[in-house]
Design an enzyme around this catalytic site. Structure first.
Site, PDB file in Angstrom:
ATOM      1  N   ASN A  94       4.181   9.476  -1.290  1.00 11.72           N
ATOM      2  CA  ASN A  94       2.951   9.994  -1.874  1.00 11.72           C
ATOM      3  C   ASN A  94       2.692  11.398  -1.337  1.00 11.72           C
ATOM      4  OD1 ASN A  94       0.485  10.390  -3.049  1.00 11.72           O
ATOM      5  ND2 ASN A  94      -0.578   8.752  -1.979  1.00 11.72           N
ATOM      6  N   LYS A 140       0.538  13.457  -2.350  1.00 13.37           N
ATOM      7  CA  LYS A 140      -0.892  13.795  -2.435  1.00 13.37           C
ATOM      8  C   LYS A 140      -1.047  15.218  -2.984  1.00 13.37           C
ATOM      9  CE  LYS A 140      -1.783  10.445   1.154  1.00 13.37           C
ATOM     10  NZ  LYS A 140      -2.557  10.049   2.344  1.00 13.37           N
ATOM     11  N   HIS A 186      -6.237   3.920  -4.295  1.00 17.19           N
ATOM     12  CA  HIS A 186      -6.014   4.553  -3.007  1.00 17.19           C
ATOM     13  C   HIS A 186      -7.351   4.835  -2.328  1.00 17.19           C
ATOM     14  CE1 HIS A 186      -4.635   7.334   0.062  1.00 17.19           C
ATOM     15  NE2 HIS A 186      -3.430   6.837  -0.140  1.00 17.19           N
ATOM     16  N   GLU A 222      -8.491   7.215  -0.661  1.00 14.90           N
ATOM     17  CA  GLU A 222      -9.081   8.534  -0.883  1.00 14.90           C
ATOM     18  C   GLU A 222      -9.855   8.590  -2.194  1.00 14.90           C
ATOM     19  OE1 GLU A 222      -5.429  10.596  -0.592  1.00 14.90           O
ATOM     20  OE2 GLU A 222      -5.277  10.202   1.555  1.00 14.90           O
ATOM     21  N   GLU A 230      -2.511  -0.941   2.225  1.00 14.30           N
ATOM     22  CA  GLU A 230      -2.739   0.224   3.071  1.00 14.30           C
ATOM     23  C   GLU A 230      -4.028   0.045   3.859  1.00 14.30           C
ATOM     24  OE1 GLU A 230      -1.097   4.399   1.795  1.00 14.30           O
ATOM     25  OE2 GLU A 230      -2.724   3.780   0.511  1.00 14.30           O
ATOM     26  N   GLY A 261      -2.835   8.211   7.571  1.00 16.30           N
ATOM     27  CA  GLY A 261      -2.874   9.565   8.109  1.00 16.30           C
ATOM     28  C   GLY A 261      -3.423   9.679   9.511  1.00 16.30           C
ATOM     29  N   SER A 288       0.858   5.384   7.816  1.00 15.40           N
ATOM     30  CA  SER A 288       1.596   6.038   8.898  1.00 15.40           C
ATOM     31  C   SER A 288       3.006   5.467   9.065  1.00 15.40           C
ATOM     32  CB  SER A 288       0.818   5.950  10.215  1.00 15.40           C
ATOM     33  OG  SER A 288      -0.426   6.610  10.099  1.00 15.40           O
TER      34      SER A 288
END
Length: 264
Positions: free
Chosen positions: A10, A12, A110, A112, A180, A186, A226
């Site tokens: 990904n 992003k 996701h 985000e 996730e 991250g 991660s």
């Protein structure tokens, strides 16, 4: 049941230039990749359509829940499918305050998309249905916050997201589910192997009960959060971990090692 191993990078909103992206793609194009692993990159698909090798699928990062209309700034799943995009990534990990010749993928859910754009599980389910109805496979992201993990609410949080999804799925739909944990995205923090396997097993059992054992057996459930070349081997040995959704490491040479983890 044999499920093909699946590794998605990904990107992003990275990197910022086409030149930098070409460097990454050129490394992948030149790499000796495991032919038994399905490889997907999640990025802005069309600029890369003509430079990525055929066995690497370039997917989309989002789509709308309408196929056409006056929705400036959105992209139709029908447009993605027509362009040969094999997948789209959709969805958002749960937060308690919010209720072809060119292969394409879409991601749903996701974290985000939830934290920054306030997408709910219900909206993600709508997007998923329209994408699947238009023959655009979906990578759906689910996961819990650190507070939910520490309170022992992980499976409850994940089930809440899945509950909206199963209302729009049927036996013939192809979907990849990415677990996730929000606290691992991250941050450098990684779920221990047993934690990830436990959630993956729960998701598979939930699909079996809510839809069918056929869907449960056939659905690939991948881990994200991660993921690196140094920790992917232990995860890949787990019975219910069918691959990875890779963030920062997908922009580095070690992404090849992650793709090849089952071969090595």
């Amino acid at each position: 049941m044999s499920r093909q191993f699946f590794v998605s990078g990904n990107f992003k909103m990275n990197p910022i230039s086409r030149a930098q992206k070409k460097i990454i793609i050129n490394e992948l194009n030149a790499a000796d990749l495991d032919s038994n692993t399905e490889v997907v990159t999640v990025t802005i698909p069309l600029p890369l359509k003509d430079i990525v090798r055929n066995d690497i699928k370039v997917s989309a990062q989002n789509c709308y829940y309408k196929t056409s209309g006056a929705y400036t700034g959105e992209i139709s799943p029908a447009q993605l499918a027509d362009a040969g995009v094999p997948y789209v990534i959709l969805g958002n990990a749960h937060l308690p305050n919010h209720a072809a010749p060119f292969n394409t993928t879409s991601y749903m859910g996701h974290s985000e998309r939830l934290t920054l754009f306030h997408e709910t599980s219900e909206l993600v389910a709508q997007k998923t249905k329209v994408a699947l109805d238009g023959s655009l496979p979906v990578i759906l992201c689910v996961g819990e916050t650190l507070q939910e993990r520490e309170a022992g609410q992980t499976t409850r949080a994940v089930e809440k997201e899945l509950r909206a999804l199963v209302t729009v799925l049927n036996e013939s739909d192809g979907i990849v589910i990415a677990y996730e944990p929000v606290w691992a995205i991250g941050t450098g923090k990684v779920a221990i192997t047993a934690q990830a396997q436990g959630v993956h097993a729960y998701i598979r059992q939930y699909l079996s009960t809510a839809i069918s054992t056929t869907v449960s057996d056939n659905t690939r459930i991948i881990y994200g959060g991660s993921v690196t070349a140094s920790n992917c081997k232990e995860f890949s040995s787990q019975i219910d971990v069918d691959g990875f959704l890779v963030g920062g490491a997908s922009l580095k040479p070690e992404f090849v090692d992650i793709i090849n983890v089952r071969r090595n």
